[in-house]
Write a protein that holds these residues in place. Structure first.
Motif, PDB file in Angstrom:
ATOM      1  N   TYR A   1       0.832  -1.199   0.000  1.00 48.67           N
ATOM      2  CA  TYR A   1       0.000   0.000   0.000  1.00 48.67           C
ATOM      3  C   TYR A   1       0.872   1.257   0.000  1.00 48.67           C
ATOM      4  CZ  TYR A   1      -4.012   2.866   1.705  1.00 48.67           C
ATOM      5  OH  TYR A   1      -5.005   3.789   1.881  1.00 48.67           O
ATOM      6  N   ARG A   2       1.861   1.293   0.873  1.00 45.35           N
ATOM      7  CA  ARG A   2       2.773   2.431   0.901  1.00 45.35           C
ATOM      8  C   ARG A   2       3.444   2.624  -0.461  1.00 45.35           C
ATOM      9  NH1 ARG A   2       4.462  -0.352   5.578  1.00 45.35           N
ATOM     10  NH2 ARG A   2       3.956   0.654   7.567  1.00 45.35           N
ATOM     11  N   GLU A   3       3.900   1.524  -1.034  1.00 53.77           N
ATOM     12  CA  GLU A   3       4.629   1.593  -2.291  1.00 53.77           C
ATOM     13  C   GLU A   3       3.736   2.071  -3.430  1.00 53.77           C
ATOM     14  OE1 GLU A   3       6.060  -2.373  -2.496  1.00 53.77           O
ATOM     15  OE2 GLU A   3       7.547  -2.077  -0.894  1.00 53.77           O
ATOM     16  N   ARG A   4       2.471   1.673  -3.419  1.00 52.50           N
ATOM     17  CA  ARG A   4       1.559   2.130  -4.466  1.00 52.50           C
ATOM     18  C   ARG A   4       1.332   3.637  -4.376  1.00 52.50           C
ATOM     19  NH1 ARG A   4      -1.815  -0.743  -7.569  1.00 52.50           N
ATOM     20  NH2 ARG A   4      -1.851   1.295  -8.581  1.00 52.50           N
ATOM     21  N   ILE A   5       1.283   4.176  -3.171  1.00 50.61           N
ATOM     22  CA  ILE A   5       1.153   5.627  -3.014  1.00 50.61           C
ATOM     23  C   ILE A   5       2.382   6.336  -3.568  1.00 50.61           C
ATOM     24  CG2 ILE A   5       1.117   7.501  -1.313  1.00 50.61           C
ATOM     25  CD1 ILE A   5      -0.709   5.744   0.401  1.00 50.61           C
ATOM     26  N   VAL A   6       3.551   5.847  -3.232  1.00 53.58           N
ATOM     27  CA  VAL A   6       4.801   6.456  -3.691  1.00 53.58           C
ATOM     28  C   VAL A   6       4.908   6.398  -5.216  1.00 53.58           C
ATOM     29  CG1 VAL A   6       7.317   6.174  -3.684  1.00 53.58           C
ATOM     30  CG2 VAL A   6       6.039   6.091  -1.531  1.00 53.58           C
ATOM     31  N   GLU A   7       4.432   5.319  -5.811  1.00 52.18           N
ATOM     32  CA  GLU A   7       4.529   5.137  -7.258  1.00 52.18           C
ATOM     33  C   GLU A   7       3.476   5.923  -8.036  1.00 52.18           C
ATOM     34  OE1 GLU A   7       4.007   0.958  -7.574  1.00 52.18           O
ATOM     35  OE2 GLU A   7       6.007   0.461  -6.808  1.00 52.18           O
ATOM     36  N   ALA A   8       2.387   6.301  -7.378  1.00 47.36           N
ATOM     37  CA  ALA A   8       1.250   6.896  -8.076  1.00 47.36           C
ATOM     38  C   ALA A   8       1.514   8.320  -8.535  1.00 47.36           C
ATOM     39  CB  ALA A   8       0.021   6.867  -7.169  1.00 47.36           C
ATOM     40  N   ASP A   9       0.902   8.693  -9.664  1.00 48.56           N
ATOM     41  CA  ASP A   9       0.885  10.066 -10.135  1.00 48.56           C
ATOM     42  C   ASP A   9      -0.421  10.734  -9.701  1.00 48.56           C
ATOM     43  OD1 ASP A   9       3.331   9.774 -11.437  1.00 48.56           O
ATOM     44  OD2 ASP A   9       2.363   9.002 -13.249  1.00 48.56           O
ATOM     45  N   GLU A  10      -0.501  12.040  -9.897  1.00 53.01           N
ATOM     46  CA  GLU A  10      -1.710  12.759  -9.490  1.00 53.01           C
ATOM     47  C   GLU A  10      -2.944  12.347 -10.299  1.00 53.01           C
ATOM     48  OE1 GLU A  10       0.008  15.188 -12.834  1.00 53.01           O
ATOM     49  OE2 GLU A  10       0.774  13.997 -11.157  1.00 53.01           O
ATOM     50  N   THR A  11      -2.725  11.700 -11.438  1.00 51.24           N
ATOM     51  CA  THR A  11      -3.836  11.275 -12.292  1.00 51.24           C
ATOM     52  C   THR A  11      -4.257   9.829 -12.036  1.00 51.24           C
ATOM     53  OG1 THR A  11      -2.230  10.690 -13.999  1.00 51.24           O
ATOM     54  CG2 THR A  11      -3.217  12.884 -14.130  1.00 51.24           C
ATOM     55  N   ASP A  12      -3.636   9.168 -11.079  1.00 48.47           N
ATOM     56  CA  ASP A  12      -3.841   7.731 -10.880  1.00 48.47           C
ATOM     57  C   ASP A  12      -4.925   7.384  -9.863  1.00 48.47           C
ATOM     58  OD1 ASP A  12      -1.979   6.997 -12.755  1.00 48.47           O
ATOM     59  OD2 ASP A  12      -0.331   6.824 -11.315  1.00 48.47           O
ATOM     60  N   THR A  13      -5.738   8.355  -9.457  1.00 49.70           N
ATOM     61  CA  THR A  13      -6.790   8.052  -8.489  1.00 49.70           C
ATOM     62  C   THR A  13      -8.169   8.093  -9.133  1.00 49.70           C
ATOM     63  OG1 THR A  13      -7.094  10.352  -7.756  1.00 49.70           O
ATOM     64  CG2 THR A  13      -5.411   9.033  -6.614  1.00 49.70           C
TER      65      THR A  13
END
Length: 337
Positions: A213-225
């Motif tokens: 979960y932490r890693e997915r947040i770090v990897e995400a861009d502002e358009t990925d939600t």
């Protein structure tokens, strides 16, 4: 230069940085780390029995002498424990600050004050802010649409903050889309007295979540939600923002069907320690100890995930936020000759 506002005086904290009550990701170690660094740590207790909520408060008290708070969700569709029972438990354990969200907090503010505690209330509009301020709220949390997790506003943070600031005479805390000192400085300039960060504190070492979960947040861009009501098993009808994952992608490929017709609906995809099942589209997040297809669970995160690029101790996050905010304010002030 020292970053301090009226919110600091009201709550007895050093810096106007508040760790949002990020659901099951909170625990005493996280709240205490934030409070020990001068911010305000917060525990989510809505989904815990009253005795466990009191135990969380007591454990946090053992880890910090600084103020900290608890959050109670008021929406009856999200909980099995009466608000009064939770309040009695946490106030009996001498919690100094209680925040309320997703419902009418006005009947409970006096109860909090009778225990010599402070009451914070989350709102999504200026009208709502004025109503709870008139009822005695000590501070208002104005949550913008950019926020992660469950969202109770349809207005973006920067348009919302000045409206709420104009409507009330108590400190205003901005929530939604904030992950660094630039964001803190921006909301302070817009009229807020503090910043409320959730996504940034999920990506800390103390958060009670699986590393994926932490890693997915770090990897995400502002358009990925995605903002939707997709993960509704457990809390129906409440919009929320999550990082796109396989569950989201399969639902979108199927044409975004309504509940009851979604791909894999009712399928058990993970379980808590002890074997309690988690269904696809459940509102459960990948907590520490959960096993199964964790990537397919609700990965709650805001648009600020694009600004979160490192997993750190929570205390270091607070320190960096304060330093970055001070630097940004000084740089902005230098533009005026």
């Amino acid at each position: 230069m020292t970053l301090s506002t009226s919110l600091c005086e009201t709550l007895g904290i050093d810096h106007p940085i508040v760790q949002a009550p990020i659901g099951s990701a909170t625990r005493p170690e996280l709240a205490a780390a934030v409070s020990n660094a001068g911010g305000l740590g917060t525990l989510a207790v809505t989904w815990r029995p009253p005795e466990k909520a009191a135990e969380f408060v007591e454990r946090t008290r053992d880890l910090t002498e600084a103020p900290f708070g608890v959050n109670i969700v008021l929406d009856p569709d999200a909980k099995e424990v009466a608000t009064e029972d939770h309040l009695d438990a946490v106030l009996g354990a001498d919690v100094p600050i209680v925040s309320f969200s997703f419902g009418d907090a006005t009947p409970y503010i006096d109860h909090v004050h009778d225990a010599d505690a402070k009451a914070l209330v989350t709102v999504g509009s200026a009208e709502e802010a004025e109503r709870v301020a008139d009822a005695g709220a000590d501070a208002i949390v104005a949550q913008g649409w950019e926020a992660g997790g469950h969202v109770q506003s349809e207005v973006a943070t920067l348009p919302l903050i000045p409206r709420v600031d104009d409507a009330v005479d108590v400190p205003v805390i901005a929530a939604g889309g904030i992950a660094d000192g630039r964001g803190v400085a921006a909301v302070l300039a817009a009229g807020a007295d503090g910043a409320w960060l959730g996504t940034r504190f999920v990506a800390t070492e103390e958060a009670a979540v699986d590393s994926l979960y932490r890693e997915r947040i770090v990897e995400a861009d502002e358009t990925d939600t995605l903002y939707s009501e997709l993960f509704d098993v457990g809390w129906e009808g409440m919009p929320h923002r999550v990082i796109r994952n396989s569950t989201v992608e399969d639902w979108e490929k199927a044409g975004r069907p309504k509940s009851g017709e979604r791909p894999g609906e009712g399928e058990v995809i993970a379980e808590y320690p002890g074997g309690y099942p988690i269904e696809r589209y459940g509102d459960d997040l990948p907590m520490e100890g959960v096993e199964g297809d964790l990537e397919a669970l609700a990965l709650y995160a805001g648009q600020s995930s694009g600004l979160t690029d490192e997993i750190q101790p929570a205390g270091d996050v607070v320190t960096e936020l304060v330093q970055e905010t001070e630097t940004r304010i000084e740089a902005t002030a230098s533009l005026i000759e």
